[in-house]
Scaffold this motif. Structure first.
Motif, short mmCIF file in Angstrom:
data_model
loop_
_atom_site.label_atom_id
_atom_site.label_comp_id
_atom_site.label_asym_id
_atom_site.label_seq_id
_atom_site.Cartn_x
_atom_site.Cartn_y
_atom_site.Cartn_z
N THR A 1 81.52 -4.13 -16.11
CA THR A 1 80.77 -4.23 -17.37
C THR A 1 80.09 -5.59 -17.53
N VAL A 2 79.84 -6.25 -16.40
CA VAL A 2 79.11 -7.53 -16.32
C VAL A 2 79.51 -8.52 -17.41
N GLY A 3 80.79 -8.59 -17.69
CA GLY A 3 81.32 -9.61 -18.59
C GLY A 3 81.92 -9.09 -19.87
N TYR A 4 81.52 -7.90 -20.30
CA TYR A 4 81.94 -7.41 -21.62
C TYR A 4 83.45 -7.14 -21.67
N LEU A 5 83.98 -6.32 -20.75
CA LEU A 5 85.42 -6.10 -20.69
C LEU A 5 86.12 -7.20 -19.91
N SER B 1 77.24 -21.27 -10.77
CA SER B 1 76.15 -20.31 -10.56
C SER B 1 76.16 -19.20 -11.60
N VAL B 2 76.25 -19.58 -12.86
CA VAL B 2 76.33 -18.60 -13.95
C VAL B 2 74.96 -18.40 -14.59
N TYR B 3 74.57 -17.15 -14.76
CA TYR B 3 73.28 -16.78 -15.33
C TYR B 3 73.29 -16.91 -16.86
N PRO B 4 72.14 -17.20 -17.47
CA PRO B 4 72.09 -17.32 -18.93
C PRO B 4 72.10 -15.99 -19.66
N THR B 5 71.41 -14.96 -19.11
CA THR B 5 71.37 -13.65 -19.76
C THR B 5 71.43 -12.57 -18.69
N ILE B 6 71.91 -11.41 -19.08
CA ILE B 6 71.98 -10.29 -18.13
C ILE B 6 70.57 -9.86 -17.73
N SER C 1 75.55 -3.40 -26.61
CA SER C 1 74.22 -4.00 -26.73
C SER C 1 74.05 -5.09 -25.67
N LEU C 2 72.83 -5.23 -25.16
CA LEU C 2 72.57 -6.30 -24.19
C LEU C 2 72.81 -7.68 -24.79
N SER C 3 72.73 -7.79 -26.11
CA SER C 3 72.98 -9.09 -26.76
C SER C 3 74.42 -9.55 -26.55
N GLN C 4 75.30 -8.63 -26.17
CA GLN C 4 76.70 -8.97 -25.90
C GLN C 4 76.92 -9.45 -24.47
N LEU C 5 75.84 -9.53 -23.70
CA LEU C 5 75.93 -9.92 -22.29
C LEU C 5 75.05 -11.13 -22.00
N ARG C 6 74.98 -12.05 -22.96
CA ARG C 6 74.14 -13.24 -22.80
C ARG C 6 74.98 -14.50 -22.96
N PRO C 7 75.47 -15.04 -21.85
CA PRO C 7 76.29 -16.25 -21.91
C PRO C 7 75.62 -17.41 -22.65
N GLU D 1 66.98 -21.75 -15.03
CA GLU D 1 67.93 -20.98 -15.84
C GLU D 1 69.24 -21.74 -16.02
N THR D 2 69.69 -22.39 -14.95
CA THR D 2 70.91 -23.20 -15.03
C THR D 2 70.73 -24.34 -16.03
N ARG D 3 69.58 -24.99 -15.99
CA ARG D 3 69.34 -26.09 -16.92
C ARG D 3 69.28 -25.60 -18.37
N ARG D 4 68.74 -24.42 -18.61
CA ARG D 4 68.70 -23.85 -19.96
C ARG D 4 70.10 -23.55 -20.46
N LEU D 5 70.93 -22.98 -19.59
CA LEU D 5 72.31 -22.69 -19.96
C LEU D 5 73.05 -23.98 -20.29
#
Length: 304
Positions: A132-136, A184-189, A223-229, A255-259
């Motif tokens: 679940t790409v982070g949700y569960l 190496s963590v992404y900011p949004t799904i 919701s995709l909003s629940q998958l945005r670190p 993206e890393t710098r934004r996160l």
């Protein structure tokens, strides 16, 4: 006159056939793209279960199972360390397992830390219907932290999460830990999917990416909003170290710098030169060990 009319009729019929063929070709093309996107969505969310085994004999591993609010029974290794006063929780990337983090477990155990390692739900030996790409998975992280705290109530706790593991830690924050490392963590799904599709499909990615992204929420019932670190990273309530490779195409440097910019202080950013979306410990062991040693020595006790 009749010849002219016959010619006109034939031309009109040819144009009509061409039009219908174009329509049929367009419909077929759309159906193929939808099928490709659906298959890629299935591959992305499919469980990544595999046998992990008992682990290497040179570590004093204690195998156990945690009950997570994700609904999964989380396969876990606990590695005690004599005279330790801190525990580090290790979180693997997507489609990985405890084995993926074994080199880090050995590194930190040598430094005098106790270790907790888990298979996130739908990974390794932990059951789950979907990734679940982070949700569960964020609930599994909370279970691992709670377990680390229960084993050693007086310990400080650090977390090291790679890609999905790091995203799950952010999505589950605040965790009440004392230090966190995100690799190496992404900011949004959405960006995570777009970057990966661009690598695989190139010029077709602007067409396929939205088709893939739009199915993730309905498939998972969220919701995709629940998958945005990036929208949760300000909730991280401890010193933060963000590391990534400058050649990473799965999570770009921008993206890393934004996160990183969205996180609260205290925070540190370390970029690994000439490294892509790879195991950064393997890519540059000297830099990795130096940076993480300094970070944990500053924010955790228990190192030697």
């Amino acid at each position: 006159m009749k010849v002219v009319l016959d010619t006109t009729v034939r031309m009109a019929m040819r144009r009509r056939k061409l039009f219908y063929r174009l329509i049929a070709g367009s419909v077929l093309g759309v159906l193929v793209l939808v099928a490709v996107a659906w298959r890629m969505g299935s591959d992305l969310l499919a469980p990544a279960n595999h046998v992990v085994g008992s682990g290497p004999a040179d570590l004093p591993i204690e195998a156990t199972t945690l009950q997570s609010r994700s609904g999964s029974s989380i396969a876990t290794w606990y590695i005690p360390a004599e005279n330790a006063s801190a525990t580090i929780v290790l979180l693997h990337p997507i489609r990985g397992s405890r084995l993926t983090m074994l080199s880090r477990a050995k590194l930190f155990h040598r430094r005098g830390y106790a270790i907790v390692m888990i298979d996130l739900q739908a990974h390794g030996e932990s059951p789950g219907e979907y990734i679940t790409v982070g949700y569960l998975e964020r609930l599994d992280v909370a279970a691992a932290v709670a377990y680390a705290r229960s084993r050693n109530p007086s310990h400080q706790i650090g977390v090291v999460g790679r890609s999905l593991g790091g995203a799950a830690a952010v999505l589950g924050s605040p965790l009440g830990v004392d230090a966190m490392v995100l690799e190496s963590v992404y900011p949004t799904i959405e960006e995570a999917v777009q970057d990966r599709i661009a690598i695989r499909l190139g010029a077709l990615s602007p067409i396929v990416s939205p088709l893939l992204i739009r199915q993730i929420g309905p498939r998972l019932g969220i919701s995709l909003s629940q998958l945005r670190p990036i929208e949760r990273i300000a909730a991280v309530d401890c010193p933060l170290l963000v590391i990534s490779g400058d050649l990473d195409r799965h999570t770009t440097l921008a993206e890393t710098r934004r996160l990183f910019a969205a996180a609260d202080e205290p925070k540190t950013l370390q970029i690994f030169e000439d490294a892509g979306h790879v195991d950064l410990l393997a890519a540059n062991p000297t830099l990795y060990e130096s940076v993480l040693d300094e970070f944990f020595q500053r924010h955790l006790s228990g190192s030697h």
